[in-house]
Design a protein around this motif. Structure first.
Motif, PDB file in Angstrom:
ATOM      1  N   LYS A 593       0.824  -1.206   0.000  1.00 26.43           N
ATOM      2  CA  LYS A 593       0.000   0.000   0.000  1.00 26.43           C
ATOM      3  C   LYS A 593       0.860   1.259   0.000  1.00 26.43           C
ATOM      4  O   LYS A 593       0.542   2.241  -0.686  1.00 26.43           O
ATOM      5  CB  LYS A 593      -0.880  -0.042   1.254  1.00 26.43           C
ATOM      6  CG  LYS A 593      -2.044   0.866   1.254  1.00 26.43           C
ATOM      7  CD  LYS A 593      -3.023   0.481   2.369  1.00 26.43           C
ATOM      8  CE  LYS A 593      -2.403   0.646   3.750  1.00 26.43           C
ATOM      9  NZ  LYS A 593      -3.427   0.449   4.825  1.00 26.43           N
ATOM     10  N   GLY A 594       1.942   1.222   0.762  1.00 25.69           N
ATOM     11  CA  GLY A 594       2.823   2.380   0.841  1.00 25.69           C
ATOM     12  C   GLY A 594       3.308   2.794  -0.548  1.00 25.69           C
ATOM     13  O   GLY A 594       3.287   3.966  -0.906  1.00 25.69           O
ATOM     14  N   TRP A 595       3.718   1.812  -1.317  1.00 29.03           N
ATOM     15  CA  TRP A 595       4.217   2.120  -2.661  1.00 29.03           C
ATOM     16  C   TRP A 595       3.119   2.756  -3.509  1.00 29.03           C
ATOM     17  O   TRP A 595       3.329   3.769  -4.185  1.00 29.03           O
ATOM     18  CB  TRP A 595       4.752   0.851  -3.345  1.00 29.03           C
ATOM     19  CG  TRP A 595       5.422   1.183  -4.635  1.00 29.03           C
ATOM     20  CD1 TRP A 595       6.744   1.485  -4.824  1.00 29.03           C
ATOM     21  CD2 TRP A 595       4.781   1.327  -5.921  1.00 29.03           C
ATOM     22  NE1 TRP A 595       6.962   1.802  -6.146  1.00 29.03           N
ATOM     23  CE2 TRP A 595       5.788   1.717  -6.837  1.00 29.03           C
ATOM     24  CE3 TRP A 595       3.477   1.184  -6.376  1.00 29.03           C
ATOM     25  CZ2 TRP A 595       5.521   1.937  -8.182  1.00 29.03           C
ATOM     26  CZ3 TRP A 595       3.202   1.418  -7.719  1.00 29.03           C
ATOM     27  CH2 TRP A 595       4.217   1.786  -8.609  1.00 29.03           C
ATOM     28  N   GLU A 598       2.383   6.266  -2.331  1.00 30.58           N
ATOM     29  CA  GLU A 598       3.522   7.146  -2.571  1.00 30.58           C
ATOM     30  C   GLU A 598       3.601   7.561  -4.040  1.00 30.58           C
ATOM     31  O   GLU A 598       4.034   8.660  -4.360  1.00 30.58           O
ATOM     32  CB  GLU A 598       4.796   6.399  -2.144  1.00 30.58           C
ATOM     33  CG  GLU A 598       6.071   7.179  -2.214  1.00 30.58           C
ATOM     34  CD  GLU A 598       7.236   6.361  -1.648  1.00 30.58           C
ATOM     35  OE1 GLU A 598       7.073   5.733  -0.583  1.00 30.58           O
ATOM     36  OE2 GLU A 598       8.296   6.319  -2.286  1.00 30.58           O
TER      37      GLU A 598
ATOM     38  N   LYS B 593       4.669   2.816   6.309  1.00 27.66           N
ATOM     39  CA  LYS B 593       4.559   3.937   5.385  1.00 27.66           C
ATOM     40  C   LYS B 593       3.139   4.071   4.838  1.00 27.66           C
ATOM     41  O   LYS B 593       2.622   5.183   4.685  1.00 27.66           O
ATOM     42  CB  LYS B 593       5.549   3.707   4.242  1.00 27.66           C
ATOM     43  CG  LYS B 593       5.881   4.886   3.417  1.00 27.66           C
ATOM     44  CD  LYS B 593       7.120   4.606   2.559  1.00 27.66           C
ATOM     45  CE  LYS B 593       6.879   3.499   1.547  1.00 27.66           C
ATOM     46  NZ  LYS B 593       8.022   3.368   0.605  1.00 27.66           N
ATOM     47  N   GLY B 594       2.531   2.939   4.528  1.00 30.98           N
ATOM     48  CA  GLY B 594       1.168   2.957   3.982  1.00 30.98           C
ATOM     49  C   GLY B 594       0.223   3.707   4.902  1.00 30.98           C
ATOM     50  O   GLY B 594      -0.563   4.543   4.466  1.00 30.98           O
ATOM     51  N   LEU B 597       0.977   7.550   4.905  1.00 29.73           N
ATOM     52  CA  LEU B 597       0.534   8.199   3.670  1.00 29.73           C
ATOM     53  C   LEU B 597      -0.985   8.266   3.615  1.00 29.73           C
ATOM     54  O   LEU B 597      -1.576   9.289   3.282  1.00 29.73           O
ATOM     55  CB  LEU B 597       1.068   7.423   2.461  1.00 29.73           C
ATOM     56  CG  LEU B 597       2.540   7.648   2.111  1.00 29.73           C
ATOM     57  CD1 LEU B 597       3.101   6.458   1.334  1.00 29.73           C
ATOM     58  CD2 LEU B 597       2.701   8.927   1.290  1.00 29.73           C
ATOM     59  N   ALA B 604       3.930  12.306  -0.367  1.00 34.16           N
ATOM     60  CA  ALA B 604       4.652  11.372  -1.230  1.00 34.16           C
ATOM     61  C   ALA B 604       6.141  11.709  -1.335  1.00 34.16           C
ATOM     62  O   ALA B 604       6.990  10.819  -1.196  1.00 34.16           O
ATOM     63  CB  ALA B 604       3.987  11.318  -2.601  1.00 34.16           C
ATOM     64  N   ALA B 607       7.815  10.639   1.791  1.00 31.60           N
ATOM     65  CA  ALA B 607       7.917   9.185   1.904  1.00 31.60           C
ATOM     66  C   ALA B 607       9.122   8.682   1.114  1.00 31.60           C
ATOM     67  O   ALA B 607       9.842   7.785   1.545  1.00 31.60           O
ATOM     68  CB  ALA B 607       6.637   8.524   1.401  1.00 31.60           C
ATOM     69  N   LYS B 608       9.346   9.297  -0.052  1.00 29.06           N
ATOM     70  CA  LYS B 608      10.527   8.897  -0.840  1.00 29.06           C
ATOM     71  C   LYS B 608      11.813   9.295  -0.127  1.00 29.06           C
ATOM     72  O   LYS B 608      12.784   8.546  -0.085  1.00 29.06           O
ATOM     73  CB  LYS B 608      10.462   9.522  -2.231  1.00 29.06           C
ATOM     74  CG  LYS B 608       9.412   8.849  -3.103  1.00 29.06           C
ATOM     75  CD  LYS B 608       9.291   9.491  -4.478  1.00 29.06           C
ATOM     76  CE  LYS B 608       8.063   8.917  -5.189  1.00 29.06           C
ATOM     77  NZ  LYS B 608       7.749   9.596  -6.443  1.00 29.06           N
TER      78      LYS B 608
END
Lengths: 680, 680
Positions: A593-595, A598, B593-594, B597, B604, B607-608
């Motif tokens: 989900k994070g990906w 993001e 992270k999910g 976010l 975003a 997060a990167k």
């Protein structure tokens, strides 16, 4: 979500789809593989386990069931796919037996068959098949497991005596972890650096006697024992060292490289690295069967945990008249059902892989591209399936509580025996990197030269074009993806096209951004600073590159699931598989989900809806949990788990007793679902 | 990020901080605990392991080192914290010995001490401490592990004979997984439903003889053997059933509930459930020592994997003159370093927990709120540390490749022995739920009544106020959090205040939204539809509630790390711990992270940047990996891993040999870092 699933699904209809192309091999095993020696024995010593497994290997040899992969002229069936499936079926019973068979008939026999030539076949194959000649596959050294091109054992040709001198120069060059070495092996296929006419010619393989008829090591051969292991104690892994052992010229397995009497070297493959990987490539079967065997063990673990969860009860609900079956808890479903869905997905992907391997290796013409793609697919699915096995068997162990820790309930053996699968036949992380490299070079080929690319010396030069290469059911998948309307966040999450599209998108984007980073890293070379170390350039992006490989594997697995559903003719089975595929797809998206957030592929509201959708799928699939493990069609006597025989009766006896005595003995109040005791 | 870390950090300065309040107990163990029987023996049979562990238990008893937790008047030291730390130190060697000690002196001895009264102490404590009276803690039954309030064994008082009738009505009521039962135990503390004057009074405990002097089961007692297990085979787990066994009235451990000669029941705690949990609460030590022992095993596994990764080399870099140490690969750092950071974090949290337990249990006045908070903390940290152990030991096993699978390299024992920790002393999922319940009820108390709340009968009625309750270093943490400026996305990620704030925010938001969902679920009762089943209301939110518990644990662990750094006086050690704490905090945020976010807590781009920052921290910490395991100060002879003794010398010998012969033997080209062989 209202369920539109049929009230009853015949597990046999599911079994038929799962069984696939080699259904006859699977059915034959279920019917005939019932020797008690094939089951693990709880509490046996290392010596007893080895003794039993060797005895059973002979029984297997006599059954002829291990010969499928060998040439017809020697009593085999030229059925490479069938051979893999046979090994997968052994993996439902004692995994030591599976590995012993894999060593003898897969690795050792396979090397003689595929790296040797006619004279080796004529002299040895029948005895290998009958287990009269137990042998080793002596590649790995203590110092080199992943990078076997750098093996340190040498084999130097001497024209004067027309023999090779096989030598272990130091302890790091010792052959290690070699199955069949510590106890049974009479010969070994030994991999070493060929030196002839003063020149290194790279790694080749020789067939080398290591023990005499009485089982004593031959002169110059030192044999060690790896001793007790975490599991697989029925396999006699050991160590081999050679002190200037003389090996006759004709014992070189010379299909890909020959040494003439005078020491002149010839090969049809000129480039040394390419020759080496061609030799390795023929041995892909081992990796394919490890992935498939991991999947068998996973199925058995899930079978045990799901059936236990169906009858095991704990905590009374406020309005319940008895305790709640643990499969009814959302947290339990969250553990078992996504694992079950992924296991189905991998089964379809493995079926496709075995089928491809069978066809590629059986083709008259060598298709180098197909060969490379097969290797990449085998590497990726081996890593994915073995990690999935380790995680899932652990989860099943925990789902059975203390009972899961007792050997009588089988899970400890499954766990300990499969553990090494994540690092043998290729360390999983290194395998993922192999997949990534295929994708990167494929990308370069497909999209032309990349600036600065050539400076990243770590990327090899082989031609691959695997990027977004479609798996089976290509046409169907393309149609589904194309039918997805433009605005992603309005498409229902249960739309298969949307699922396929986001998997594809994740792979493509992860890969492209990894390439951009590699390019940027390499490009700094053109500035005033000295050229960057290619290792640093690659290493800085290593985690990213591994993610690209993972995304690639996830996509091919989803596509294989879709293709599997397409092959399903029974309507009820198909409907159930459709839902299970939704769960595989969406729980995978949820895990990443994070990906997706993001990278703007999921909005926040849609990410929340995703969790709710996964939970709704769990509720919908809950009634089919037992059907889904029934479909694995594992014979009762292969399971050997005491709780499967005992727990249901115990719960019924307790319930019957409670209904007469409960009021006077047990506390009146509702049990709270959240308190726990110290244990012991 | 430029590193501002000192070039050298003295590991002893780190050890001092890690050792904490009971440093003297740890140092004493490192100095004196060196009996060879304390180490696991590879390949020994179940019978041999039990024999050895029993022998060593006597050695431990004679050393007096196990007596710390007992009253001074019986030769102990009234040092509950010291007793826990002693057990943690045993866990660096054979975990069977640790568990055997935990059963005898923690569970069995602890129950007699804490649930019994003066006459039990006088009669039995000395013999328990000396191991002349080996005993069992017979709580769990085959049918009830998590919900022990519902045990089915009965113990019915008969005024005519002034004895209790102890009885196992059916197989589900059989005592199971009981340490010391299969071989050594002479007596058992048996938990059963007390029935007197025709009325059930809930679970109580009795001290019951089970074997005679010759070791034979006493009349009416049936003893079974749980047989071989996945690990911990030196512990003789077994089963106990009672067929109307007569137990004298005075053998009731009657601190919290008494039965008079005529059968009249008295207790200072009127409410039955509350009495039961008060009794259980005194036994929190077991759970605390399992968490701490899991942490010891994790440290040993990391010690082995980090040292191996430092000398083990594989694949030559394009410009390298020898192969690359595997600790230099980013993917390897990504495995080991976050695990190392979390292990430090848990160590600080465990230290705080032990200290709190020591003070709460040693206080003159019982502080019920502190007691409840302690139980919740113990449950949460037990779950977190044991899952962390299972994951990390697995990862270390894989990081050592095939070598990690050999028993001679220790990891197989660590893995198999600690596996059961995730489900004994409370199943981890059930423990998380216990933590969640504490948070939910604490919330209710802090914020007043919630509409519809009372209808969710699943939430118990005990008073807890743990929401965002600060851990140690309260003042410091509040200051750091308050100093964070308004716009979160402009605060540097290495700002400790920001890290603390986002952990706190995640806990608070997850909990509040879970409560909103529970409230909504319960509130549908007021509509026209029938009241929802409270089980369904709770079950629909179960995964969410468990996440809240996890977020809570993550926060208290981070706060404990911050408090640990605050106690560090050595500047270099402090700087290193600061960076390691950054890694713990940011890799935890990265893992979730999910969530961040989805809930608008991370943009975003941020997060990167998070991923890049974690990678930069790995690079910065890379040179300190060995220092960080040196700080665990594990004596060499406790490790017993062959690769630690052998691999470095092997690599050096190979390197020396290569520099003279490399050119003629090995392939000229650079090895590609991505190819792998089949293994065996």
């Amino acid at each position: 979500m209202t369920s539109n699933l049929p009230t009853a699904v015949d597990p046999r209809a599911l079994t038929e789809v799962l069984d696939g192309r080699w259904a006859h091999v699977r059915r034959d095993a279920r019917e005939h593989l019932h020797d008690p020696g094939l089951l693990p024995v709880y509490g046996e010593s290392v010596a007893e386990a080895r003794e039993r497994v060797t005895r059973v290997a002979r029984v297997l040899a006599e059954s002829g069931r291990v010969a499928l992969g060998f040439p017809k002229e020697y009593g085999g069936a030229d059925d490479a796919g069938g051979a893999i499936v046979s090994v997968e079926m052994l993996a439902f019973q004692d995994l030591s037996v599976m590995v012993k068979a894999g060593v003898q008939w897969g690795l050792f026999g396979g090397a003689v068959q595929l790296l040797g030539t006619e004279r080796h076949h004529a002299a040895y194959l029948r005895d290998i098949m009958s287990f009269d000649l137990p042998g080793c596959f002596a590649m790995t050294e203590t110092g080199h497991g992943s990078d076997v091109q750098q093996l340190r054992t040498t084999c130097t040709y001497d024209p004067a005596t027309q023999t090779f001198d096989l030598h272990t120069p130091h302890e790091a060059a010792r052959k290690d972890y070699i199955g069949n070495a510590a106890r049974d092996g009479r010969m070994a296929v030994v991999f070493a650096q060929l030196v002839t006419q003063g020149e290194g010619r790279g790694v080749h393989a020789w067939l080398v006697p290591i023990r005499d008829e009485q089982g004593n090591p031959l002169p110059g051969v030192t044999i060690g024992d790896d001793g007790p292991k975490a599991g697989l104690n029925g396999v006699d892994n050991g160590r081999l060292s050679f002190d200037h052992v003389r090996v006759p010229r004709e014992m070189l397995l010379d299909r890909y490289g020959q040494v003439a009497e005078d020491g002149a070297y010839t090969s049809t493959i000129e480039h040394e690295t390419r020759r080496f990987f061609t030799m390795l490539g023929t041995l892909v079967r081992g990796r394919v069967s490890v992935g498939g065997s991991a999947s068998s063990a996973t199925k058995l673990a899930l079978d045990i945990a799901v059936r236990y969860g169906e009858v095991r009860r704990q905590f009374t609900a406020p309005r319940g008249d008895r305790e709640v079956a643990i499969n009814d808890y959302l947290a339990h479903q969250r553990k078992l059902l996504p694992a079950l869905a992924a296991t189905y997905a991998y089964t379809f992907a493995q079926e496709e892989l075995v089928s491809t391997m069978h066809d590629v290796q059986g083709a008259d013409q060598v298709d180098e591209r197909a060969q490379r793609e097969l290797e990449s697919r085998a590497a990726g699915l081996k890593a994915a399936q073995t990690w999935h096995a380790t995680r899932t068997i652990q989860l099943c162990r925990e789902a059975c509580g203390g009972a899961g820790y007792l050997q009588e309930n089988r899970l400890p053996h499954l766990k300990a025996d499969t553990d090494v699968f994540t690092t043998f036949e290729g360390d999983n992380t290194v395998l993922l990197q192999l997949v990534a490299k295929g994708l990167l070079t494929g990308y370069r080929d497909a999209f032309g030269s990349l600036d600065g690319w050539g400076r990243v010396g770590f990327v090899a030069d082989m031609v691959r074009e695997t990027v977004l290469e479609r798996t089976a059911a290509r046409g169907l998948i393309a149609r589904l993806v194309d039918a997805v309307p433009g605005r992603d966040d309005e498409v229902p999450m249960l739309d298969r096209g949307w699922q396929l599209k986001v998997f594809e998108d994740r792979e493509k984007h992860t890969l492209e951004s990894a390439i951009r980073r590699l390019r940027r890293g390499a490009a700094t070379a053109s500035s005033a600073t000295p050229a960057p170390d290619p290792f640093d350039v690659f290493n800085d992006v290593q985690d990213h590159v591994l993610q690209a490989a993972q995304a690639h594997i996830d996509r091919i697995v989803l596509e294989a699931f879709v293709a599997g559903i397409e092959r399903t003719t029974d309507d009820a089975a198909r409907a159930l598989l459709d839902r299970l595929c939704d769960l595989y797809a969406l729980s995978t998206v949820e895990a990443h989900k994070g990906w997706f957030l993001e990278h703007g592929r999921l909005t926040a509201p849609r990410a929340k809806a995703l969790t709710a959708t996964v939970n709704a799928l769990l509720r919908e699939l809950r009634p089919y949990m037992v059907t889904l493990v029934d479909a694995f069609a594992i014979p009762e006597d292969w399971k050997g788990a005491a709780i499967l025989r005992e727990e249901a009766a115990r719960q019924e006896a307790m319930h019957a007793h409670d209904t007469t005595t409960h009021d006077t003995v047990l506390p009146a109040g509702t049990a709270t679902a959240v308190e726990v005791p110290p244990g012991q």
